[in-house]
Motif scaffolding. Structure first.
Motif, PDB file in Angstrom:
ATOM      1  N   ARG A   1       3.005  34.211 -10.151  1.00 31.43           N
ATOM      2  CA  ARG A   1       1.817  33.592 -10.654  1.00 31.43           C
ATOM      3  C   ARG A   1       0.729  34.702 -10.001  1.00 31.43           C
ATOM      4  O   ARG A   1       0.944  35.638  -9.240  1.00 31.43           O
ATOM      5  CB  ARG A   1       1.324  32.459  -9.746  1.00 31.43           C
ATOM      6  CG  ARG A   1       1.356  32.446  -8.331  1.00 31.43           C
ATOM      7  CD  ARG A   1       0.876  31.282  -7.401  1.00 31.43           C
ATOM      8  NE  ARG A   1       0.751  31.397  -6.093  1.00 31.43           N
ATOM      9  CZ  ARG A   1      -0.006  32.217  -5.386  1.00 31.43           C
ATOM     10  NH1 ARG A   1      -1.176  32.709  -6.164  1.00 31.43           N
ATOM     11  NH2 ARG A   1       0.333  32.302  -3.983  1.00 31.43           N
ATOM     12  N   PRO A   2      -0.352  34.767 -10.664  1.00 36.03           N
ATOM     13  CA  PRO A   2      -1.480  35.496 -10.211  1.00 36.03           C
ATOM     14  C   PRO A   2      -1.885  35.515  -8.477  1.00 36.03           C
ATOM     15  O   PRO A   2      -1.970  34.293  -8.351  1.00 36.03           O
ATOM     16  CB  PRO A   2      -2.747  35.033 -11.084  1.00 36.03           C
ATOM     17  CG  PRO A   2      -2.260  34.471 -12.188  1.00 36.03           C
ATOM     18  CD  PRO A   2      -0.968  33.798 -11.828  1.00 36.03           C
TER      19      PRO A   2
ATOM     20  N   VAL B   1      -0.373  42.973 -17.219  1.00 40.25           N
ATOM     21  CA  VAL B   1      -0.234  42.294 -15.947  1.00 40.25           C
ATOM     22  C   VAL B   1      -1.310  42.979 -14.870  1.00 40.25           C
ATOM     23  O   VAL B   1      -1.276  44.024 -14.637  1.00 40.25           O
ATOM     24  CB  VAL B   1       0.984  42.423 -15.214  1.00 40.25           C
ATOM     25  CG1 VAL B   1       1.136  41.516 -13.841  1.00 40.25           C
ATOM     26  CG2 VAL B   1       2.186  41.445 -16.159  1.00 40.25           C
TER      27      VAL B   1
ATOM     28  N   ALA C   1      -3.554  41.500  -9.181  1.00 41.31           N
ATOM     29  CA  ALA C   1      -2.893  40.238  -8.951  1.00 41.31           C
ATOM     30  C   ALA C   1      -1.604  40.093  -8.537  1.00 41.31           C
ATOM     31  O   ALA C   1      -0.996  39.324  -7.905  1.00 41.31           O
ATOM     32  CB  ALA C   1      -3.134  39.368 -10.097  1.00 41.31           C
ATOM     33  N   LEU C   2      -0.875  41.199  -8.935  1.00 45.08           N
ATOM     34  CA  LEU C   2       0.653  41.324  -8.573  1.00 45.08           C
ATOM     35  C   LEU C   2       1.039  42.317  -7.725  1.00 45.08           C
ATOM     36  O   LEU C   2       1.608  43.259  -8.387  1.00 45.08           O
ATOM     37  CB  LEU C   2       1.451  40.973 -10.046  1.00 45.08           C
ATOM     38  CG  LEU C   2       1.347  39.742 -10.690  1.00 45.08           C
ATOM     39  CD1 LEU C   2       2.021  39.760 -12.060  1.00 45.08           C
ATOM     40  CD2 LEU C   2       1.766  38.700  -9.966  1.00 45.08           C
TER      41      LEU C   2
END
Length: 331
Positions: free
Chosen positions: A236-237, A259, A263-264
C-alpha cells in the motif's frame, strides 16, 4: 587444543576441513564458550563459496554465526555471567575469525545471552539467527503493529517461518509466499493466515485480493533479485519493503509500473545492525523468552550432524534436503 572447521579456498562443501587450533584464553570483557551445537545457515554457504556480501580473507577462514554452549572461562570485567552458565551466541560479526563451527569460541561477553529455558541443545543452537532477524526486521526496523498485513517471501525457510510466528505474536496478519503449493500445509500449521504459492497464482494479485485491494503494510523480502519489483506493487502507499535476503543473487530491477518511490521505500536490512546493539538484544531476548515459554515461538530443527560430517551438512543444505528446517551440527 580445540577442533575448528576452516577453509583455505572458496568452493563447494569439500573445501571444509577440521583442524586442531589453540584454545584462546578470554581477554578482559570476553568469555570462552564450549560449543555444544551450532546451526548451518545460508550465509555460511555464501562465505564458503566466495559469494558473501562481505569479503572473507583466506586462508584458514572460519564459519558460523550461530550456536549454543556453556561458559567455560571468563576474562576480567565480565558481569552477569558465570562459569557453567548455558548461553546462546547473539552475534558473531567476524565469523571468519571467531566462527561457531568449533569446539570452543572466545568472544566479547556482550555477544552472548542466557540460553532460553525449555529448549533442547539442538533447538537452542538454531533459534537465534532466524528469530532475531525476523524480530529485528519486522518490529525494530519496520515498526510492525497489530493488524498490519505482512507479506513474507521464502516463508518456508527458517527465517520465513520465524517471521510468520513473530507477526502472529505481535497480532499482525502474516501472508506467507512460497514457491510451491506443497509447502502450504506446513506454513498454515506455522501460523500463516494466507499462503500464496507462486506455482499457482500471481503474488501481487493474491496480496491485493487478501487485503481488500489495499495492499500489504509490510513486505519482508528474504529472496531479493528481480522479483522485488513485483513485491513493491503489492504494498500500500506508505508501506515498506524490507530487503533482508539474498537467495537470488541477480540484481533487483526497477518496477515497470509507476510507483511513487516516496510512498514505497525499499529498506535494506542486515541483522547485525541490531544484534550488535545491547539495548535491542535485550528486547529481542525478552520477546523470544516470552514467546518460547508460551509456545508461540518455536524453531524447527531437521537433520543433526557431527563435526566430522560438516561437509555432508553443507551438501544437505545446498541440495535443499532440509525442507526449511535448521541443520544442526554437534561437536
Amino acid at each position: 587444543m580445540s577442533r575448528v572447521v576452516v577453509f583455505d579456498e572458496f568452493g563447494g562443501p569439500e573445501v571444509l576441513r577440521v583442524m586442531d587450533a589453540p584454545v584462546v584464553e578470554p581477554a578482559a570483557g570476553e568469555v570462552r564458550v564450549r560449543i555444544e551445537a551450532f546451526a548451518v545457515n545460508p550465509l555460511d554457504a555464501l562465505m564458503r563459496s566466495g559469494r558473501s556480501p562481505a569479503p572473507v580473507p583466506l586462508p584458514h577462514a572460519r564459519l558460523g554465526v550461530e550456536g549454543t554452549g556453556v561458559v567455560e572461562a571468563m576474562g576480567a570485567d565480565v558481569a552477569g555471567l558465570s562459569v557453567g552458565a548455558p548461553v546462546v551466541l547473539a552475534a558473531v560479526p567476524d565469523a571468519h575469525v571467531r566462527g561457531s563451527y568449533a569446539e570452543h569460541v572466545t568472544l566479547p561477553a556482550r555477544q552472548v545471552i542466557p540460553r532460553p529455558a525449555g529448549l533442547g541443545i539442538a533447538e537452542a543452537a538454531a533459534v537465534w539467527v532466524a528469530f532475531s532477524t525476523a524480530y529485528g526486521a519486522l518490529v525494530e526496523k519496520a515498526g510492525m503493529r497489530p493488524g498490519d498485513h505482512v507479506v513474507v517471501t521464502a516463508a518456508s525457510g527458517a527465517v520465513g517461518r520465524a517471521a510468520v510466528q513473530v507477526a502472529n505474536r505481535v497480532g499482525a496478519v502474516p501472508l506467507a509466499v512460497t514457491r510451491h503449493a506443497a509447502n502450504a500445509d506446513g506454513l498454515l500449521d506455522a501460523g500463516a493466515v494466507v499462503v500464496v504459492a507462486m506455482d499457482r497464482e500471481n503474488v501481487v494479485a493474491a496480496v491485493r485480493r487478501h487485503t481488500g485491494g489495499t495492499g500489504a503494510d509490510v513486505v519482508l523480502d528474504l529472496v531479493g533479485g528481480p522479483g522485488q519489483a513485483d513485491l513493491a506493487r503489492a504494498v500500500r502507499p506508505g508501506g515498506t519493503v524490507l530487503a533482508a535476503g539474498f537467495l537470488d543473487p541477480r540484481p533487483a530491477r526497477v518496477p515497470t509500473s509507476p510507483v511513487p518511490t516516496t510512498a514505497l521505500p525499499v529498506v535494506a536490512y542486515r541483522s547485525f545492525e541490531h544484534t550488535l546493539d545491547p539495548a535491542v538484544v535485550r528486547r529481542m531476548a525478552v520477546f523470544l523468552d516470552d514467546g518460547l515459554r508460551e509456545g508461540a515461538l518455536r524453531p524447527v530443527v531437521g537433520e543433526v550432524f557431527t563435526l566430522d560430517d560438516v561437509v555432508q551438512a553443507h551438501r544437505h543444505l545446498e541440495k535443499g534436503l532440509h525442507g526449511g528446517r535448521k541443520i544442526v551440527v554437534t561437536p
